[in-house]
Scaffold this motif. Structure first.
Motif, mmCIF file in Angstrom:
data_model
loop_
_atom_site.group_PDB
_atom_site.id
_atom_site.type_symbol
_atom_site.label_atom_id
_atom_site.label_comp_id
_atom_site.label_asym_id
_atom_site.label_seq_id
_atom_site.Cartn_x
_atom_site.Cartn_y
_atom_site.Cartn_z
ATOM 1 N N SER A 290 3.803 62.124 60.887
ATOM 2 C CA SER A 290 4.864 62.848 61.445
ATOM 3 C C SER A 290 6.213 62.163 60.756
ATOM 4 O O SER A 290 7.197 63.324 60.431
ATOM 5 N N SER B 215 -1.684 69.026 59.251
ATOM 6 C CA SER B 215 -1.093 69.032 60.560
ATOM 7 C C SER B 215 -0.431 67.423 60.828
ATOM 8 O O SER B 215 -1.233 66.708 60.429
ATOM 9 N N THR C 105 0.342 63.928 62.179
ATOM 10 C CA THR C 105 -0.334 63.013 63.108
ATOM 11 C C THR C 105 0.773 62.104 63.527
ATOM 12 O O THR C 105 2.086 62.152 63.159
ATOM 13 N N THR C 106 0.307 61.166 64.313
ATOM 14 C CA THR C 106 1.218 59.729 64.759
ATOM 15 C C THR C 106 1.787 59.228 63.531
ATOM 16 O O THR C 106 2.741 58.749 63.465
#
Length: 1223
Positions: A486, A480, A482-483
């Protein structure tokens, strides 16, 4: 609180401080006293007050404040020294750039600061603050220091600090010296070099001094490389020797100096380029703490799982600074790559393998720099090294090819071929670095950027590396975002989309299940940019595998897209991408989507929000998929609904969609559609938006063609009376005029009787307008000509009606006579008028009219009467033999009518076919050539040259040698005619003409060196035309033309003369037109032959243009700056020259002083020039932003540019407009 109130009051109304001088002095003393306050907050507020007060102080008060602050600066109180240094920097930063106060402050403050520098008792911290203040002064006000008589001289005062014991002082001294170097007297500059530079570049120089000297050279190169150019024969060899000394700090400084040298003075460094490249290659591998075996082999072995950990454990040394040298060497090689694109083949042989071998450098910062450098190499290859493509205009030029062996040798040496041979090594070195579990996100992102750049240069080149790439991508996308990751996800998805687009499906189909699973997962991510990019990736996949025949992923993709579309809070960009994906599904998986219930259209065809993407989706599906009439009808109603909404953008897309949809009816247009659609379109039948008018007329034409019975009545009833005035509007031209002509043609074909009403209707509309100057009679004549051509049954009546107005006995108004002449001229294009000779002679009579418009119309009509085609389009030669001698006789014997007769001949030559012209070409050639050289009027020569050019393209083997024979004629008028005629021939795209032109082209363009100024200008204009239309012919000759072209961009004092105009003297620059043409040609070459231009040389000539005496040249220079700013490869070159560009830009922003003789037009021109300058500055600001993001501006100084940007931002007059440009 008192200081705060004072500060706010001054900001709101600066005049509130002005008044009684004694009161002002008391306030100043009190503020200065508070600078010594014990409370830090009070001192800081006092400094801020001084920053505002300095803008409005009297000259004596400025001197008082400066003296007081300097006394604080030399005191023993350390805290007071700090705050006074801050105060001095504040007031120098806040000084207004205009007015006397800046000059006064410089003249008062600089000597005191320099005296402070010379004082041996000055503490080091004070020296640093003093030098910082001097740097601010020279950065903001260089004009006040240019060859000034300031005592002591800055170079003399600051140079001794190069031997200061404290490194921070030496560093600040180096910066200050480099800033003052460009504005110092040449003798002092030479003295600085002789005493502080040359001796310390020797091999046996003191190591510490040599470090300082190399840093000084690097700093001066950033500010004024041209002043060191004459000393490069000592500086460069000395630097190359110094880099070999055993000192890491010195080596790093030398490599940085060489990098700056290449970026700032690439041409002058050419003789030393082999040694510089060798040095970069040597030190990119410099790693004394690494004691492994053969380096290349070790780098290739990097895919072993535990190797990186072992290396980290064995060689983790915090004091190891060798990575700085490798990084500097990498940047040096990057500078070579950026500035010398002509050496790409050499770079791929000598530099590329070394860069690839360092892809696995154990220091991450070096590794990233190596990858960035390789991306620069790939970008250069993309721009300058693409394999030569044979285009339509090139395949027969010259008629011969090189021998196969020579071709084979050239291809083997080609950069793309060399790159292709290195892809296995590149992949082997890079892909092991991209391990998701062990690699930082920024490193992974950089690696995929390398792969992306590689595919941009060599599409399909990663076919053998699919497995490791898929493993890495799956590992990234399965996590997934993340900051911090991305951006990596976005880069990975972008690469994957390009990978699908550039490789055939068999390459990636075996791995597709693994990729599709993680891509479908990414579709569900909440991050809108990731979801958008994933939809784009799927679109690329759909188009690459079209038609899709296997897998369930299209259906799952459809479901994801539908879910996004029906969710009300979906991000706008995600919605657009989902809609595009739906369109691709319809095109690529038609059967699957057709089987659905069509709910996607309920979500797409909405009437609120941004509907632009939805309109494009409907257009794409309608154009590529056979849809039923119910769907088409529903979409037409939806588009018509959007058209009703006033003030909406995207009208062009709506009309395009409407055009596409109307054509897709399978059983014909419904009878109720045309009336409602005509009513809907009516609001757009006006000249408020010409592009929309053109589209609206095209829809009407389509309706008249596809459904004339149901379309004609509402169009005649509701629109015809509104279209009549549009026909004579001067705003209608180009595509809008073509659409208007098509409309009248379709209208009269839809109804046989309407032509007899439309022709007088158009004329009456002109008469109602009063025949004012804003009426375009030529458009009306064209419309009538188009009507008569479509319904030739009205031809006889039309000719009879309007021929009576041109008779000598006619009492018609001038506008009616002009319109009649134009109408008869248009009709003469396709109607044989030889039986009506009286019309022709009546037209000739109007050559003597006092009205210029009537004379021009008569010339046009006479020319068209010479051209005739019968109704079955067979050629009728009769008119030419009957009327041509009359026109030629006038051209040869009547100088007052010569230009008009030549215009008539131009109509003949332009509109006649080759079959018509061949019998009379010889009769035309000699009179045209003689008249073009016997008349001093340039307009006459231009018209004749256009005719000669057309005749030449008709029969190049016959007439091109005749032109070539006159290029050395002693009469400059003949040479001017020759090159003008050649310029007009460039519009011809026939390969047969190119074959004849190729061996003679350089002879014609050699007139760029002609002794006559007019001939030179016309030759430059010819090169400009060739660069646009015959770029394949001039591309390989540019190396021989560019130096001549550059020489014409320089102001030539011998062409400037002084003209006495009453009591005033006015300077006239006869070379301006040639200089302007030269810059226009360079702008064209930047668009069409960028890969053939040496950009550093280009910039060298562009810099003086920013200070050209002519505003027109300045504007062209600003446009070129903007164009260069948009080219990624120019970013480092512009960054390295920011502070050299700044003075000229700053001078233009300030503008000329307003005097009593300044008129309103001067102010308007000055304002427009400032706007042009601000656009150039805004473009450079974006370059700086790119440089900051990529680390490309590490070597370029930009203090002056930053100060200029700051001043414009703060300007009350121009600040808001400038901030808007910056966005």
């Amino acid at each position: 609180m008192g200081l705060n109130d004072l500060l706010n009051e001054i900001k709101q109304d600066p005049n509130s401080f002005l008044g009684d001088e004694s009161v002002e002095n008391k306030v100043l003393r009190q503020v200065l006293k508070l600078v010594e306050d014990k409370i830090s907050e009070v001192k800081n507020q006092a400094v801020k007050c001084l920053g505002q007060l300095i803008k409005i102080m009297r000259e004596g008060q400025v001197e008082f404040v400066v003296e007081a602050l300097i006394q604080f600066l030399v005191g023993k109180d350390e805290e007071l020294r700090d705050i006074s240094g801050l105060a001095l920097k504040t007031i120098t930063s806040e000084l207004p750039p205009d007015g006397k106060i800046a000059g006064k402050a410089c003249s008062e403050l600089a000597p005191k600061l320099l005296t402070q520098v010379l004082n041996p008792d000055t503490p080091p911290d004070t020296l640093i603050e003093t030098l910082a203040t001097l740097s601010i002064l020279i950065t903001r006000f260089p004009a006040h220091f240019s060859y000034s008589q300031i005592k002591p001289q800055p170079l003399t005062a600051v140079a001794p600090l190069l031997t200061h014991s404290r490194p921070a002082v030496r560093k600040r001294a180096i910066s200050t010296l480099s800033l003052f170097f460009p504005v110092s007297p040449p003798d002092l500059c030479a003295q600085l070099l002789q005493t502080n530079v040359f001796p310390y570049l020797e091999a046996d120089a003191n190591l510490e001094r040599q470090r300082t000297t190399v840093n000084l050279v690097s700093a001066i190169l950033r500010q004024s490389p041209q002043q060191l150019a004459s000393s490069f024969d000592r500086i460069i060899p000395g630097t190359l020797k110094a880099v070999q000394r055993d000192d890491d700090e010195l080596r790093e400084g030398c490599l940085q100096a060489l990098e700056t040298l290449l970026l700032r003075s690439s041409a002058e460094a050419t003789p030393y380029l082999p040694s510089i490249i060798q040095t970069g290659v040597q030190y990119i591998k410099y790693d004394p703490n690494y004691t492994g075996g053969d380096e290349d082999e070790d780098m290739a072995e990097a895919d072993e799982d535990n190797e990186d950990e072992d290396l980290d454990a064995e060689y983790s040394d915090d004091e190891d600074a060798s990575y700085k040298i490798r990084r500097a060497a990498t940047k040096l090689l990057g500078a070579v790559i950026v500035t010398r694109p002509e050496l790409l083949a050499l770079l791929y042989k000598e530099v590329s393998p070394v860069l690839i071998s360092r892809f696995g450098d154990r220091e991450e910062t070096v590794r990233l720099e190596v990858w960035a450098t390789y991306i620069a190499l790939l970008n250069q290859t993309s721009m300058y090294g693409g394999l030569p493509q044979v285009s339509e205009g090139e395949h027969v030029v010259g008629g011969k090819r090189k021998r196969d062996s020579e071709d084979s040798m050239d291809v083997e040496e080609h950069p793309c071929v060399l790159l292709k041979s290195q892809i296995p090594a590149l992949s082997k070195a890079l892909l092991p670095q991209l391990k998701v579990s062990k690699t930082a996100p920024t490193t992974l992102q950089a690696g995929f950027q390398v792969l992306h750049a590689l595919l941009s240069v060599l599409p399909g080149s990663l076919f053998a590396q699919v497995s490791p790439i898929v493993v890495t991508i799956k590992g990234i996308l399965s996590q997934s975002p993340t900051t911090t990751t991305s951006t990596l996800h976005l880069t990975c998805l972008s690469f994957l989309g390009l990978f699908f687009s550039t490789h055939p499906p068999p390459v990636f189909m075996p791995s597709l299940p693994a990729l599709v699973s993680v891509l479908l997962k990414s579709l569900g991510e909440r991050h809108p940019r990731i979801a958008s990019e994933t939809f784009r990736t799927f679109s690329a996949l759909l188009n690459a595998t079209r038609p899709v025949k296997s897998g369930d992923w299209p259906e799952r993709l459809y479901d994801h897209a539908i879910q996004r579309l029906i969710t009300t809070d979906t991000d706008a960009d995600v919605r657009i991408c989902a809609e595009d994906c739906i369109a691709d599904l319809w095109v690529c998986v038609t059967d699957l989507v057709r089987a659905k219930d069509g709910k996607e259209w309920h979500a797409i065809c909405r009437t609120t929000g941004n509907t632009g993407a939805a309109v494009r989706v409907v257009t794409k599906v309608a154009r590529n998929v056979e849809m039923n009439d119910d769907w088409v009808n529903g979409c037409v109603e939806w588009v018509m609904g959007l058209l009703k909404k006033s003030g909406r953008g995207g009208k062009m897309e709506l009309f395009t969609a409407l055009d596409t949809l109307v054509r897709r009816y399978q059983s014909g247009i419904p009878a109720d559609l045309p009336p409602s659609l005509v009513s809907q379109i009516r609001v757009y039948i006006n000249t408020s938006d010409i592009s929309v008018l053109s589209q609206a007329l095209c829809i009407l034409v389509l309706l008249l063609e596809l459904a004339p019975e149901t379309s004609f009545p509402p169009i005649e009833r509701e629109l015809l009376s509104e279209i009549y005035p549009i026909a004579h509007s001067p705003l209608v031209s180009g595509a809008a005029l073509d659409a208007l002509l098509s409309f009248f043609s379709a209208l009269v074909e839809a109804d046989d009787q309407i032509a007899t009403h439309v022709v007088p209707g158009l004329v009456v509309a002109v008469q109602k307008s009063g025949g004012k100057g804003d009426v375009n009679l030529m458009n009306v004549a064209k419309c009538i000509g188009e009507i008569v051509k479509s319904q030739q049954g009205v031809a006889a009546g039309t000719i009879a009606e309007y021929s009576k107005y041109i008779k000598k006995s006619s009492k018609a108004k001038t506008s009616s006579v002009v319109l009649s002449l134009l109408i008869l001229g248009e009709l003469g294009r396709f109607i044989d008028m030889s039986p009506q000779q009286d019309i022709f002679y009546n037209v000739i009579e109007h050559f003597s009219s006092e009205e210029e418009g009537m004379r021009t119309a008569a010339a046009f009509a006479a020319g068209e009467h010479l051209i005739s085609r019968t109704t079955d389009w067979n050629i009728a030669i009769g008119n030419l033999h009957l009327f041509l001698p009359v026109i030629l006789n006038i051209a040869e014997n009547d100088s007052s009518k010569r230009l008009l007769s030549l215009h008539s001949l131009k109509e003949v030559v332009t509109h006649c076919s080759r079959g018509q012209l061949e019998p009379v070409a010889d009769h035309l050639w000699t009179p045209l050539f003689n008249n073009s050289t016997s008349d001093a009027e340039e307009s006459t020569r231009n018209v004749a040259a256009a005719c000669l050019g057309k005749l030449t393209t008709m029969e190049p083997g016959r007439y091109l040698p005749q032109l070539h024979a006159h290029i050395r004629h002693e009469n400059p008028a003949i040479r001017a005619t020759v090159i003008s005629a050649i310029r007009y021939t460039f519009a011809d795209s026939a390969p047969s003409y190119d074959e004849v032109l190729v061996p003679l082209l350089m002879d014609f363009l050699s007139l760029m060196k002609d002794s006559d100024l007019t001939v030179r200008r016309l030759a430059l204009s010819a090169l400009n035309s060739a660069a646009r239309t015959k770029v394949h012919l001039v591309r390989d000759h540019l190396h021989a033309l560019l130096q001549t072209l550059y020489s014409e961009t320089v102001v030539k004092p011998d062409l400037i003369r002084t003209v006495q105009m009453g009591p005033w003297q006015h300077k006239v620059d006869d070379g301006l037109d040639a200089r302007k043409t030269a810059w226009e040609t360079l702008y064209t070459l930047l668009d069409t032959c960028l890969h053939k231009l040496d950009l550093p040389t280009f910039l060298t000539y562009l810099l003086p243009a920013l200070s050209d005496p002519s505003d027109e040249i300045k504007v062209l220079a600003h446009l070129l700056i903007g164009r260069l700013s948009s080219i990624p490869l120019c970013v480092p070159l512009l960054l390295a020259r920011l502070d050299v560009l700044t003075p000229a830009l700053e001078a233009t922003v300030k503008g000329a002083p307003v005097t009593k003789d300044t008129v309103k037009q001067d102010l308007e021109r000055a304002a427009e020039l400032r706007r042009s300058t601000m656009r150039a500055v805004a473009a450079l600001v974006k370059v700086v932003a790119v440089g900051n993001a990529t680390g490309a501006n590490a070597t370029g100084g930009s203090q002056k540019f930053d100060a200029l940007v700051d001043d414009i931002r703060k300007s009350e007059q121009w600040g808001p407009e400038f901030r808007e440009l910056l966005g």
